[in-house]
Structure formats: structure tokens, C-alpha cells
Design an enzyme around this catalytic site. Sequence first.
Site, PDB file in Angstrom:
ATOM      1  N   LYS A   1       0.830  -1.211   0.000  1.00 49.33           N
ATOM      2  CA  LYS A   1       0.000   0.000   0.000  1.00 49.33           C
ATOM      3  C   LYS A   1       0.866   1.263   0.000  1.00 49.33           C
ATOM      4  O   LYS A   1       0.628   2.177  -0.771  1.00 49.33           O
ATOM      5  CB  LYS A   1      -0.955   0.007   1.206  1.00 49.33           C
ATOM      6  CG  LYS A   1      -1.965  -1.142   1.179  1.00 49.33           C
ATOM      7  CD  LYS A   1      -3.022  -1.021   2.247  1.00 49.33           C
ATOM      8  CE  LYS A   1      -2.521  -1.164   3.663  1.00 49.33           C
ATOM      9  NZ  LYS A   1      -1.974  -2.498   3.990  1.00 49.33           N
TER      10      LYS A   1
ATOM     11  N   ARG B   1      -9.855   0.240   8.736  1.00 47.61           N
ATOM     12  CA  ARG B   1      -9.313  -1.092   8.996  1.00 47.61           C
ATOM     13  C   ARG B   1     -10.312  -1.985   9.716  1.00 47.61           C
ATOM     14  O   ARG B   1     -10.018  -3.151   9.967  1.00 47.61           O
ATOM     15  CB  ARG B   1      -8.080  -0.950   9.870  1.00 47.61           C
ATOM     16  CG  ARG B   1      -6.872  -1.691   9.255  1.00 47.61           C
ATOM     17  CD  ARG B   1      -5.689  -1.102   9.468  1.00 47.61           C
ATOM     18  NE  ARG B   1      -4.470  -1.765   9.587  1.00 47.61           N
ATOM     19  CZ  ARG B   1      -3.366  -1.169   9.187  1.00 47.61           C
ATOM     20  NH1 ARG B   1      -3.413   0.004   8.607  1.00 47.61           N
ATOM     21  NH2 ARG B   1      -2.216  -1.766   9.362  1.00 47.61           N
TER      22      ARG B   1
ATOM     23  N   ARG C   1      11.625  -5.831   4.710  1.00 48.11           N
ATOM     24  CA  ARG C   1      11.380  -4.382   4.541  1.00 48.11           C
ATOM     25  C   ARG C   1      12.272  -3.560   5.468  1.00 48.11           C
ATOM     26  O   ARG C   1      12.466  -3.894   6.633  1.00 48.11           O
ATOM     27  CB  ARG C   1       9.910  -4.096   4.857  1.00 48.11           C
ATOM     28  CG  ARG C   1       9.550  -2.648   4.663  1.00 48.11           C
ATOM     29  CD  ARG C   1       8.086  -2.479   4.462  1.00 48.11           C
ATOM     30  NE  ARG C   1       7.315  -2.617   5.688  1.00 48.11           N
ATOM     31  CZ  ARG C   1       6.015  -2.367   5.741  1.00 48.11           C
ATOM     32  NH1 ARG C   1       5.352  -2.025   4.662  1.00 48.11           N
ATOM     33  NH2 ARG C   1       5.367  -2.512   6.874  1.00 48.11           N
TER      34      ARG C   1
ATOM     35  N   ARG D   1      11.131  -2.008  11.129  1.00 46.04           N
ATOM     36  CA  ARG D   1      10.069  -1.724  12.095  1.00 46.04           C
ATOM     37  C   ARG D   1       9.916  -2.894  13.058  1.00 46.04           C
ATOM     38  O   ARG D   1      10.014  -4.047  12.652  1.00 46.04           O
ATOM     39  CB  ARG D   1       8.744  -1.505  11.351  1.00 46.04           C
ATOM     40  CG  ARG D   1       8.648  -0.139  10.743  1.00 46.04           C
ATOM     41  CD  ARG D   1       7.513   0.002   9.764  1.00 46.04           C
ATOM     42  NE  ARG D   1       6.260  -0.614  10.175  1.00 46.04           N
ATOM     43  CZ  ARG D   1       5.133  -0.536   9.460  1.00 46.04           C
ATOM     44  NH1 ARG D   1       5.114   0.138   8.330  1.00 46.04           N
ATOM     45  NH2 ARG D   1       4.033  -1.132   9.874  1.00 46.04           N
TER      46      ARG D   1
ATOM     47  N   ARG E   1      -0.185  -9.823  12.792  1.00 52.05           N
ATOM     48  CA  ARG E   1      -0.868  -8.766  12.028  1.00 52.05           C
ATOM     49  C   ARG E   1      -1.738  -9.361  10.923  1.00 52.05           C
ATOM     50  O   ARG E   1      -2.818  -8.840  10.621  1.00 52.05           O
ATOM     51  CB  ARG E   1       0.161  -7.793  11.421  1.00 52.05           C
ATOM     52  CG  ARG E   1       0.849  -6.953  12.481  1.00 52.05           C
ATOM     53  CD  ARG E   1       2.055  -6.227  11.928  1.00 52.05           C
ATOM     54  NE  ARG E   1       1.710  -5.207  10.951  1.00 52.05           N
ATOM     55  CZ  ARG E   1       2.559  -4.736  10.036  1.00 52.05           C
ATOM     56  NH1 ARG E   1       3.786  -5.214   9.953  1.00 52.05           N
ATOM     57  NH2 ARG E   1       2.175  -3.797   9.218  1.00 52.05           N
TER      58      ARG E   1
HETATM   59  P1  AMP Z   1       0.606   0.215   8.935  1.00 47.73           P
HETATM   60  O1  AMP Z   1       1.811   1.062   8.736  1.00 47.73           O
HETATM   61  O2  AMP Z   1      -0.580   0.695   8.119  1.00 47.73           O
HETATM   62  O3  AMP Z   1       0.869  -1.250   8.735  1.00 47.73           O
HETATM   63  O4  AMP Z   1       0.165   0.406  10.467  1.00 47.73           O
HETATM   64  C1  AMP Z   1       1.031   0.037  11.520  1.00 47.73           C
HETATM   65  C2  AMP Z   1       0.224  -0.196  12.786  1.00 47.73           C
HETATM   66  O5  AMP Z   1      -0.473   1.022  13.126  1.00 47.73           O
HETATM   67  C3  AMP Z   1      -0.867  -1.249  12.677  1.00 47.73           C
HETATM   68  O6  AMP Z   1      -0.359  -2.556  12.903  1.00 47.73           O
HETATM   69  C4  AMP Z   1      -1.816  -0.798  13.773  1.00 47.73           C
HETATM   70  O7  AMP Z   1      -1.308  -1.119  15.062  1.00 47.73           O
HETATM   71  C5  AMP Z   1      -1.765   0.710  13.647  1.00 47.73           C
HETATM   72  N1  AMP Z   1      -2.794   1.212  12.695  1.00 47.73           N
HETATM   73  C6  AMP Z   1      -2.567   1.834  11.501  1.00 47.73           C
HETATM   74  N2  AMP Z   1      -3.732   2.173  10.922  1.00 47.73           N
HETATM   75  C7  AMP Z   1      -4.717   1.757  11.766  1.00 47.73           C
HETATM   76  C8  AMP Z   1      -6.121   1.801  11.727  1.00 47.73           C
HETATM   77  N3  AMP Z   1      -6.798   2.345  10.683  1.00 47.73           N
HETATM   78  N4  AMP Z   1      -6.805   1.269  12.783  1.00 47.73           N
HETATM   79  C9  AMP Z   1      -6.170   0.739  13.835  1.00 47.73           C
HETATM   80  N5  AMP Z   1      -4.830   0.646  13.923  1.00 47.73           N
HETATM   81  C10 AMP Z   1      -4.102   1.158  12.903  1.00 47.73           C
END
Ligand code: AMP
Length: 214
Positions: free
Chosen positions: A13, A88, A127, A160, A171
Amino acid sequence: MRIILLGPPGAGKGTQAEAIMKRHDVAHISTGDILRANVKNDTDLGRQAKVFMDGGQLVPDELIVHMMERRLQETDCSGGFLLDGFPRTVPQAEALDAMLGRLAVVLDGVVLLDVDDETVVQRLSGRRMCRSCGKIYNISFKPSSKGDCCEQCDVPLYQRDDDKEEVIRKRLAVYHAQTAPLIAYYDSRGQLHRIDATDGDSVPDRVDEIVGRS
Ligand code: AMP
């Protein structure tokens, strides 16, 4: 252009959003990036979110919805936006519907980047990111020409905490349980466009077709 990029962690994404942004002048809104910036700056939101993020869990809907209410009202969103990592959960999608209604704007579509779980594990565990500019690399598929350092900033790249294999599997389980129901949610409304994102090269072209720009 107003679209949602949907897909499991590691579907690409962030990378696809970067590619789409090169073609369209729209705001890229990544809830993950906003949360990481809050963690880095040790804000109240960052402190509350960190414990969930480190464990591969979703941050509670109320915190995310409040954060997005504010973000979508910022001026850079008036020309369009690309939502990356939001919504999400079904409650977040319902809250987004209400926000879009209040802003009197409609979505062009929801783009599902489809990849299988093993591809995700392989991609995410390789990554690496730049702490300074946020650029994303992959030690196998998209290495930096400067080895362990960012090509743009020359600072060391990092992995990360939530890109460690054990957390990735967690996840993915969270994605299947809480986010995958959004596929049916948007499909039933005729808004879903499924793209095979195993080979990510053609994704920006497909997005252009979806929003009627090609
Ligand atoms: P990402 O970079 O999009 O993979 O997000 C990293 C982490 O941030 C996720 O594993 C969640 O813990 C949190 N996170 C990001 N976006 C959301 C969302 N829309 N709702 C809840 N948690 C989120």
C-alpha cells in the site's frame, strides 16, 4: 481522486501510494505513518497507540476515528486523497461514510491489493525504512543503492518492530479477522476493485483505469 487502498500488511500500500502520488496531486494519508510520527514525538496519542502497534494489534477505533476526522478536514485533502491503512474495521468504515457525508464528497473506489500470506511474510521481513524521509526499501526486491543507508538521506535504514516474523503473523491474523470483512462491505456497494498485487508494477495503471484517468 478519492480512493481507499485496502489490503493486508505488506500488500504494498505504501509503495503503491508513492507511485500513484507521482501521477496525481492528492494527499496521501497513511494512518500508520501518522501514528508512528506520534510515537516518535511522544504525544498522548503516540503513547496510547504504541502498546497496540508493538504487539501487532489495531489501535482502538475511537482514537483512529478522532485522528482521521481532523486529518480529512485539512486543506490539502480538498483536491482528493489516497487513504492507506484506513479504514481497517467495519466501525471505522461506517465512521468514514459519515465523515465523507459531512464533507459532501464521494469515493471513486476502493482498491484491494490482493496478495497471499506467504508473500506478505517474505516481503515484510525484508522491509527496511528510512527514519528521516520514510522511504521504503526491501533487502530482496528493492535494495538501497547505498546498502544499509537511505539513498536520499544517507542515514542508516531500520526494521520496524512490527516487521519481525512473529508480529507479521499476528498482524495477518488481525487483518483476516478485522479488516477482511471490509472486502464484503465495499463489494456489496459496488465500490470494490480487486487487483492482484503479487507483481506490483501494474497497480498505478489499474488505479488510473478505476478513476477514469486513462
Ligand atoms: P501500517 O503502517 O498501516 O501497517 O500500520 C502500523 C500499525 O499502526 C498497525 O499494525 C496498527 O497497530 C496501527 N494502525 C494503523 N492504521 C490503523 C487503523 N486504521 N486502525 C487501527 N490501527 C491502525
